[in-house]
Design an enzyme around this catalytic site. Sequence first.
Site, short mmCIF file in Angstrom:
data_model
loop_
_atom_site.label_atom_id
_atom_site.label_comp_id
_atom_site.label_asym_id
_atom_site.label_seq_id
_atom_site.Cartn_x
_atom_site.Cartn_y
_atom_site.Cartn_z
CD GLU A 197 -6.61 1.62 2.61
OE1 GLU A 197 -5.34 1.31 2.95
OE2 GLU A 197 -7.49 1.15 2.25
NE ARG A 237 2.79 -2.68 8.89
CZ ARG A 237 1.91 -2.00 9.54
NH1 ARG A 237 1.38 -2.24 10.70
NH2 ARG A 237 1.23 -1.16 8.79
P1 AMP Z 1 -0.54 5.11 1.92
O1 AMP Z 1 -0.14 6.19 2.51
O2 AMP Z 1 -2.04 5.23 1.62
O3 AMP Z 1 -0.08 4.44 0.82
O4 AMP Z 1 -0.68 3.84 2.98
C1 AMP Z 1 0.65 3.03 3.37
C2 AMP Z 1 1.08 3.06 4.76
O5 AMP Z 1 -0.22 2.66 5.64
C3 AMP Z 1 1.83 1.70 5.01
O6 AMP Z 1 2.88 2.53 6.09
C4 AMP Z 1 1.00 0.90 5.46
O7 AMP Z 1 1.85 -0.07 6.50
C5 AMP Z 1 -0.24 1.34 5.74
N1 AMP Z 1 -1.42 1.01 5.19
C6 AMP Z 1 -2.19 1.44 4.46
N2 AMP Z 1 -3.39 0.69 4.02
C7 AMP Z 1 -3.05 -0.88 4.93
C8 AMP Z 1 -3.86 -2.03 4.63
N3 AMP Z 1 -4.91 -2.14 3.90
N4 AMP Z 1 -3.03 -2.96 5.34
C9 AMP Z 1 -1.98 -2.55 6.01
N5 AMP Z 1 -1.35 -1.40 6.27
C10 AMP Z 1 -1.72 -0.72 5.41
#
Ligand code: AMP
Length: 181
Positions: A101, A64
């Site tokens: 996550e 995205r």
């Molecule tokens: P993080 O590395 O934990 O900051 O996660 C960010 C990445 O994971 C981004 O590329 C987001 O598109 C995806 N992502 C993580 N959590 C979510 C969520 N609750 N909803 C949508 N995309 C998420």
Amino acid sequence: MTLKTDIDLKSLVRTIPDYPKPGIMFRDITTLFGHASGFRACVEELVRPFHDQRVESVAGIEARGFILGGAAADRLRCGFVPIRKKGKLPAKAIGQDYELEYGVDVIEIHEDAISAGEPVLLVDDLIATGGTAVAAIKLLRRLKAEVIGAAFVIDLPDLGGLARLAELGVECHTLISFDGE
Ligand code: AMP
């Protein structure tokens, strides 16, 4: 986070509970992308603080972050650099582990994508724990980029990603936030 648009960007993001696994509230930005004036306003707001800064490339994180990053690069009249999942880039690349996550993975960047000292803006749709963005910043810094900032449409403040980027000295710009995970 004071936005100049009258469009309620948050209402255009769809939430899918328990995707991709139980307990995760997936913030689906494709509904915002599909809304013509909403998408336009979103990109405008995303790049607003960076018009008066020198940006030579926008680096977008798969997938995205490509959609937003490409549009942001066009607005800022600069180049676009993809940061991709492992094994997808055709030329010589360097990689970095990161934690999501919901999982662990590796992202990569072409080793000749950035010149030393190049001012780069990092873009993705959402910051949660910050693990992906931290890995992307490490990749950019290994190529000696000057990371001038990071921009995300959505922040999940309870997961602490912005604080992790602040520890690395990277200032973040976000448009909307959702409480919880
Ligand atoms: P993080 O590395 O934990 O900051 O996660 C960010 C990445 O994971 C981004 O590329 C987001 O598109 C995806 N992502 C993580 N959590 C979510 C969520 N609750 N909803 C949508 N995309 C998420």
